[in-house]
Each structure stands twice: as C-alpha cells, then as structure tokens.
Design a protein around this motif. Structure first.
Motif, PDB file in Angstrom:
ATOM      1  N   THR A   1      49.975 -17.480 102.317  1.00  0.00           N
ATOM      2  CA  THR A   1      50.303 -16.822 103.579  1.00  0.00           C
ATOM      3  C   THR A   1      51.558 -17.468 104.151  1.00  0.00           C
ATOM      4  O   THR A   1      51.898 -18.603 103.822  1.00  0.00           O
ATOM      5  CB  THR A   1      49.147 -16.892 104.592  1.00  0.00           C
ATOM      6  OG1 THR A   1      48.989 -18.232 105.071  1.00  0.00           O
ATOM      7  CG2 THR A   1      47.843 -16.424 103.985  1.00  0.00           C
ATOM      8  N   GLY A   2      52.269 -16.707 104.991  1.00  0.00           N
ATOM      9  CA  GLY A   2      53.517 -17.235 105.533  1.00  0.00           C
ATOM     10  C   GLY A   2      54.169 -16.268 106.494  1.00  0.00           C
ATOM     11  O   GLY A   2      53.497 -15.474 107.157  1.00  0.00           O
ATOM     12  N   THR A   3      55.477 -16.329 106.531  1.00  0.00           N
ATOM     13  CA  THR A   3      56.264 -15.467 107.404  1.00  0.00           C
ATOM     14  C   THR A   3      57.142 -14.556 106.558  1.00  0.00           C
ATOM     15  O   THR A   3      57.360 -14.787 105.369  1.00  0.00           O
ATOM     16  CB  THR A   3      57.144 -16.296 108.355  1.00  0.00           C
ATOM     17  OG1 THR A   3      57.997 -17.158 107.580  1.00  0.00           O
ATOM     18  CG2 THR A   3      56.291 -17.140 109.295  1.00  0.00           C
ATOM     19  N   CYS A   4      57.680 -13.517 107.199  1.00  0.00           N
ATOM     20  CA  CYS A   4      58.528 -12.573 106.487  1.00  0.00           C
ATOM     21  C   CYS A   4      59.829 -13.255 106.060  1.00  0.00           C
ATOM     22  O   CYS A   4      60.378 -14.071 106.799  1.00  0.00           O
ATOM     23  CB  CYS A   4      58.849 -11.381 107.376  1.00  0.00           C
ATOM     24  SG  CYS A   4      57.383 -10.580 108.043  1.00  0.00           S
TER      25      CYS A   4
ATOM     26  N   LEU B   1      54.270 -20.475 103.301  1.00  0.00           N
ATOM     27  CA  LEU B   1      53.970 -21.678 104.076  1.00  0.00           C
ATOM     28  C   LEU B   1      52.671 -22.353 103.647  1.00  0.00           C
ATOM     29  O   LEU B   1      52.595 -23.583 103.646  1.00  0.00           O
ATOM     30  CB  LEU B   1      53.895 -21.329 105.574  1.00  0.00           C
ATOM     31  CG  LEU B   1      55.153 -20.718 106.189  1.00  0.00           C
ATOM     32  CD1 LEU B   1      54.925 -20.466 107.680  1.00  0.00           C
ATOM     33  CD2 LEU B   1      56.367 -21.604 105.966  1.00  0.00           C
ATOM     34  N   HIS B   2      51.667 -21.573 103.292  1.00  0.00           N
ATOM     35  CA  HIS B   2      50.346 -22.137 103.032  1.00  0.00           C
ATOM     36  C   HIS B   2      49.775 -21.622 101.710  1.00  0.00           C
ATOM     37  O   HIS B   2      49.746 -20.412 101.471  1.00  0.00           O
ATOM     38  CB  HIS B   2      49.373 -21.781 104.154  1.00  0.00           C
ATOM     39  CG  HIS B   2      49.801 -22.258 105.505  1.00  0.00           C
ATOM     40  ND1 HIS B   2      50.372 -21.429 106.452  1.00  0.00           N
ATOM     41  CD2 HIS B   2      49.757 -23.499 106.058  1.00  0.00           C
ATOM     42  CE1 HIS B   2      50.654 -22.131 107.532  1.00  0.00           C
ATOM     43  NE2 HIS B   2      50.302 -23.386 107.324  1.00  0.00           N
TER      44      HIS B   2
ATOM     45  N   GLY C   1      55.371 -31.885 101.795  1.00  0.00           N
ATOM     46  CA  GLY C   1      56.337 -31.091 102.523  1.00  0.00           C
ATOM     47  C   GLY C   1      55.741 -30.496 103.777  1.00  0.00           C
ATOM     48  O   GLY C   1      54.519 -30.413 103.933  1.00  0.00           O
ATOM     49  N   ASN C   2      56.595 -30.063 104.685  1.00  0.00           N
ATOM     50  CA  ASN C   2      56.125 -29.422 105.900  1.00  0.00           C
ATOM     51  C   ASN C   2      56.697 -28.018 106.002  1.00  0.00           C
ATOM     52  O   ASN C   2      57.364 -27.536 105.082  1.00  0.00           O
ATOM     53  CB  ASN C   2      56.472 -30.264 107.131  1.00  0.00           C
ATOM     54  CG  ASN C   2      57.961 -30.505 107.268  1.00  0.00           C
ATOM     55  OD1 ASN C   2      58.778 -29.630 107.010  1.00  0.00           O
ATOM     56  ND2 ASN C   2      58.341 -31.722 107.671  1.00  0.00           N
ATOM     57  N   GLU C   3      56.457 -27.360 107.118  1.00  0.00           N
ATOM     58  CA  GLU C   3      56.847 -25.964 107.244  1.00  0.00           C
ATOM     59  C   GLU C   3      58.354 -25.777 107.393  1.00  0.00           C
ATOM     60  O   GLU C   3      58.830 -24.643 107.459  1.00  0.00           O
ATOM     61  CB  GLU C   3      56.092 -25.317 108.402  1.00  0.00           C
ATOM     62  CG  GLU C   3      54.596 -25.225 108.129  1.00  0.00           C
ATOM     63  CD  GLU C   3      53.846 -24.406 109.162  1.00  0.00           C
ATOM     64  OE1 GLU C   3      54.496 -23.863 110.084  1.00  0.00           O
ATOM     65  OE2 GLU C   3      52.611 -24.320 109.051  1.00  0.00           O
ATOM     66  N   SER C   4      59.109 -26.867 107.432  1.00  0.00           N
ATOM     67  CA  SER C   4      60.571 -26.765 107.445  1.00  0.00           C
ATOM     68  C   SER C   4      61.141 -26.580 106.046  1.00  0.00           C
ATOM     69  O   SER C   4      62.328 -26.303 105.884  1.00  0.00           O
ATOM     70  CB  SER C   4      61.183 -28.021 108.075  1.00  0.00           C
ATOM     71  OG  SER C   4      60.776 -28.177 109.412  1.00  0.00           O
ATOM     72  N   SER C   5      60.297 -26.737 105.044  1.00  0.00           N
ATOM     73  CA  SER C   5      60.767 -26.625 103.671  1.00  0.00           C
ATOM     74  C   SER C   5      61.151 -25.196 103.346  1.00  0.00           C
ATOM     75  O   SER C   5      60.465 -24.246 103.731  1.00  0.00           O
ATOM     76  CB  SER C   5      59.672 -27.087 102.704  1.00  0.00           C
ATOM     77  OG  SER C   5      59.986 -26.720 101.377  1.00  0.00           O
ATOM     78  N   ALA C   6      62.242 -25.058 102.613  1.00  0.00           N
ATOM     79  CA  ALA C   6      62.661 -23.739 102.160  1.00  0.00           C
ATOM     80  C   ALA C   6      61.844 -23.280 100.958  1.00  0.00           C
ATOM     81  O   ALA C   6      61.875 -22.108 100.594  1.00  0.00           O
ATOM     82  CB  ALA C   6      64.145 -23.759 101.797  1.00  0.00           C
ATOM     83  N   LEU C   7      61.116 -24.200 100.335  1.00  0.00           N
ATOM     84  CA  LEU C   7      60.390 -23.888  99.100  1.00  0.00           C
ATOM     85  C   LEU C   7      58.933 -23.558  99.369  1.00  0.00           C
ATOM     86  O   LEU C   7      58.364 -22.680  98.743  1.00  0.00           O
ATOM     87  CB  LEU C   7      60.494 -25.072  98.131  1.00  0.00           C
ATOM     88  CG  LEU C   7      61.923 -25.475  97.785  1.00  0.00           C
ATOM     89  CD1 LEU C   7      61.945 -26.795  97.045  1.00  0.00           C
ATOM     90  CD2 LEU C   7      62.590 -24.386  96.958  1.00  0.00           C
ATOM     91  N   GLY C   8      58.309 -24.276 100.294  1.00  0.00           N
ATOM     92  CA  GLY C   8      56.979 -23.933 100.754  1.00  0.00           C
ATOM     93  C   GLY C   8      55.868 -24.301  99.795  1.00  0.00           C
ATOM     94  O   GLY C   8      55.998 -25.177  98.933  1.00  0.00           O
ATOM     95  N   ASN C   9      54.742 -23.589  99.962  1.00  0.00           N
ATOM     96  CA  ASN C   9      53.529 -23.836  99.196  1.00  0.00           C
ATOM     97  C   ASN C   9      52.910 -22.513  98.795  1.00  0.00           C
ATOM     98  O   ASN C   9      52.898 -21.563  99.587  1.00  0.00           O
ATOM     99  CB  ASN C   9      52.503 -24.606 100.045  1.00  0.00           C
ATOM    100  CG  ASN C   9      53.065 -25.877 100.640  1.00  0.00           C
ATOM    101  OD1 ASN C   9      53.220 -26.879  99.969  1.00  0.00           O
ATOM    102  ND2 ASN C   9      53.386 -25.826 101.935  1.00  0.00           N
ATOM    103  N   GLY C  10      52.370 -22.466  97.595  1.00  0.00           N
ATOM    104  CA  GLY C  10      51.695 -21.247  97.166  1.00  0.00           C
ATOM    105  C   GLY C  10      50.702 -21.526  96.069  1.00  0.00           C
ATOM    106  O   GLY C  10      50.945 -22.359  95.190  1.00  0.00           O
TER     107      GLY C  10
ATOM    108  N   GLY D   1      49.356 -24.105  91.481  1.00  0.00           N
ATOM    109  CA  GLY D   1      50.435 -23.429  92.176  1.00  0.00           C
ATOM    110  C   GLY D   1      51.635 -24.335  92.316  1.00  0.00           C
ATOM    111  O   GLY D   1      51.925 -25.141  91.419  1.00  0.00           O
ATOM    112  N   PHE D   2      52.316 -24.247  93.451  1.00  0.00           N
ATOM    113  CA  PHE D   2      53.508 -25.060  93.688  1.00  0.00           C
ATOM    114  C   PHE D   2      53.486 -25.544  95.134  1.00  0.00           C
ATOM    115  O   PHE D   2      52.938 -24.890  96.025  1.00  0.00           O
ATOM    116  CB  PHE D   2      54.783 -24.267  93.415  1.00  0.00           C
ATOM    117  CG  PHE D   2      54.937 -23.054  94.302  1.00  0.00           C
ATOM    118  CD1 PHE D   2      55.645 -23.126  95.501  1.00  0.00           C
ATOM    119  CD2 PHE D   2      54.385 -21.834  93.939  1.00  0.00           C
ATOM    120  CE1 PHE D   2      55.786 -22.019  96.314  1.00  0.00           C
ATOM    121  CE2 PHE D   2      54.520 -20.721  94.757  1.00  0.00           C
ATOM    122  CZ  PHE D   2      55.219 -20.809  95.945  1.00  0.00           C
TER     123      PHE D   2
END
Length: 405
Positions: A232-235, A249-250, A268-277, A289-290
């Motif tokens: 889940t995340g943002t557009c 993001l998550h 990492g935190n939510e400032s990361s451009a790569l995120g979590n999935g 995942g990553f």
C-alpha cells in the motif's frame, strides 16, 4: 537511454565472467550445470513471464506483431495465446495461474477510459493502443470473464494478480473516489481514482484495508490458506517492479480474515524513493519482497517469517548494491535479481538458505541468453524468468529445470 541500452552495457561487462565460467567447466568437479535452460521465446519490450505452477504451467504476456500485449500460457514449451476474444479491447496480460489452468490478469475493454488512466500500465510500456479501461479477468477453458471492481462494480479499472488452488483471487480494483489529484500524464502520473487491494471469492470483490491511511494498494500473491500479500502507498509514477502507479510505502500481509499486518522495513522510512513491497507468500506464511535500507537509497530483498515477526535482509551478489526478491517456494528458495547502484544492470539471483547465487553461473556457459530476473519458482525448483539475448536486443522468457527433473 532505454532499458535495452542499459542491458547491452551490462552484457558487455558480464561477458568476461561468462568466458571464465566456460573455461572453468572442464575443471569444476566434472559436474554438469545444475539447471537445464529452456528458451520460451521472445516476449517483446512490453511482454514478460510472471508465474509458474507446481505442475509446470506458466503464464505471462507477449507483445505480438500487431504491437499489442497478448496474455499467454506456456505449456510443454509451447506458447498459447489466450488474448482473444478477451474482454473486447486490444491488450491483455496474464499475471497468475493455478494447477487447474485457471488464469488471472488484466485486459482492456472496448471503452476508452474516461479519465485517460493507464491502470494496467500498457501505455507506460509503450503500447500505442493503451487507451481503454483495464479490467480484472479470470480465464478458464477458453473463456475470459470480467471480475467486478469496487463501489458495486462502478470502478473503471482493476487487475487480478494471483489465484490459489481454491480459486481465490488477489489483486486491485478502483473505487469512485478521486484520490490522486497529482494526475499528470506528461509526467507519467496517470492515476486519478483511488484503488484498493482486493480479494475475489466466488467472483465477489472484497476490499482489503490499506496501512497508515494509504489511499492506494494492491494484493499481488495469495496462498492456499487465503493469506495474501502486497503493497500500500500513495499515487505515483508507474512502478515497473509493482505493475502499478504507486509509491510503495508499506509491505503488507493480509490474514485470511482480512486483517492487515505491516511487515515493517529494513531500516528505511517513508522518505525513501524505493519504499517497501511484499511480492510473494508461500504455504507456511513466509513472505518475500523488497525494502529500503536506512540510507533510503539502497534496497534489499527480504524474507519475513511469523517466527521472527520481522524482515531479514537477503543481500545481493557480492559487489552489487541492491537486491529484490520476487518469488519463493515452500522450500524457502527465493528468486529475484541483484541490481547495480544506478539500477541499470540486472542479474538473475537465487537465494538458498539466505545465500545469493548468480543464476547465470548455474546454466551452461554457452547459453544464448543472459538471465535478468527470476520471476517465479515452484516447489519442484523450476524457475520462470526474464532474459535477454547476448546482443541485448531482445527480451526472452525462460525456464530453468533442475537437472534430473
């Protein structure tokens, strides 16, 4: 610079290692490579393999001579086009399948999308005919049917990403809430409405909760216990790793009752451009995942277990900065890719007991393909993946079969 251009550079750099491997084979324990490599054919710049079942049936998509994406089944080294008649539109892709030859994915319908969205990413992949809405589908016995979207099927788009042996389907579907006000097609920000992770049971859509108030999300894998995983995340811009217009993001696990579990991160935190999935889950509830590291610039593959309740990093091949896990089997064998620091060079990777190995070193040294990704692995150890020819001019689907299988 295109992806093919960067792959060409990568192959030039790696070719010396292939030559060394060729010289080594006669000296290395006189054993044959552990895998037989099967070239499943060219998939085109917009196609790719996605999933293999335990009875060796695979699915994906192939860009045809008409320029459109065609959902296909790979069986007995044959490519079977299941895109026609489809759902009335030009393009389709197959994401998942089960041993009963049920296939799920996304397909264009005839109607032009009212908000010029590109939900299934066909436009982002360069397909000129990607102007129609994309709907989730279930294919079986020659017939492709539409699965419902959210808000009583009034959402314009959706995609089915995985199906388990019981016929339960995981994916994502739009509702009718404008949730992506940053829509800007010239910047590849094509999403307008919110979309949510969804399970389809008996062809009925069940919305799953996102994490942290995220407006969008997708479930991408489901096991036979009804446990699903995804992100889940943002557009955001189209994410080739996820197949969605999302900033991931998550990484999330949804229990059978729909309860979401945030799997955390590798620092990492939510400032990361790569995120979590999260990308896959096996029968034992283990997830891969990553996830971004604490520098918010590096990403590693992860393995999450219920026993530990946290992610364990699966490091890349030595000398490479990043890694990404895409799939695992019930033996906890994990496949994905090791990726350089500029995200331009890919090396198909397998992790056994957490140790990474370049899959290109496990096939005959005179192979005509360079392996980029391991995309799926079944419980027999057969691997489906994406490769290029050695000239770096074509993408191919491939299968690796353990010697002795």
């Amino acid at each position: 610079m295109t992806v093919i251009d960067t792959v060409k550079k990568q192959i030039v750099l790696k070719r010396a290692a292939v030559v060394v491997a060729a010289l080594c084979w006669p000296l290395c324990a006189s054993a044959q490579p552990p895998y037989t490599l099967v070239d499943l054919g060219v998939v085109g710049p917009a196609g790719g393999p996605n999933h293999i079942t335990n009875n060796d049936i695979s699915v994906g998509s192939v860009q045809g001579s008409d320029g459109n994406d065609h959902a296909v089944i790979y069986f007995n080294q044959q490519t079977i086009d299941i895109s026609k008649p489809g759902l009335g539109g030009a393009n389709s892709l197959a994401y998942g399948n089960n041993p009963w030859s049920e296939v799920v994915g996304g397909a264009n319908i005839a109607n032009v999308d009212p908000n010029q969205e590109d939900f299934c990413g066909f436009q982002a992949l360069g397909i000129a005919t990607a102007t129609a809405s994309c709907r989730p589908f279930l294919w079986w016995d020659g017939r492709m049917i539409t699965l419902p979207t959210l808000d009583n099927n009034h959402g314009n788009n959706g995609v089915a990403a995985a199906i388990n042996d019981l016929g339960e389907v995981a994916g994502a579907a739009e509702n009718t809430t404008p949730g992506c006000p940053t829509q800007n097609p010239t910047a590849y920000l094509n999403q307008y409405y919110q979309y949510k992770p969804v399970l389809w049971r008996n062809h009925a859509a069940e919305e799953l909760a996102t994490v942290g108030g995220d407006p969008v999300g997708a479930a991408v894998a489901i096991n036979n216990h009804g446990e699903a995983v995804g992100t889940t995340g943002t557009c955001g811009a189209f994410n080739l790793t996820l197949g969605f217009y999302m900033n991931p993001l998550h990484a999330v696990l949804w229990e059978k009752d729909g309860t979401p579990i945030d799997l955390g991160s590798l620092g990492g935190n939510e400032s990361s451009a790569l995120g979590n999935g999260a990308k896959d889950i096996n029968s034992f509830g283990r997830v891969v995942g990553f996830s971004s590291l604490s520098d918010n610039a590096t990403v590693n593959a992860f393995l999450w277990t219920r026993e530990s309740g946290k992610m364990k990093a699966l490091v890349p091949i030595q000398g490479i900065a990043n890694s990404m896990a895409i799939a695992l089997n019930d033996r906890d064998e994990v496949v994905g890719s090791s990726i350089n620091s500029t995200f331009t060079a890919l090396t198909a990777t397998i992790w056994k007991h957490g140790v990474p190995t370049d899959l290109n070193t496990l096939i005959p040294a005179n192979s005509s393909l360079y392996l980029l990704f391991g995309c799926s692995i079944n419980s027999r150890g057969q691997i489906l993946g994406l490769a290029t020819n050695l000239a770096g001019t074509e993408y191919h689907a491939y299968e690796l079969i353990p010697v002795g299988e």
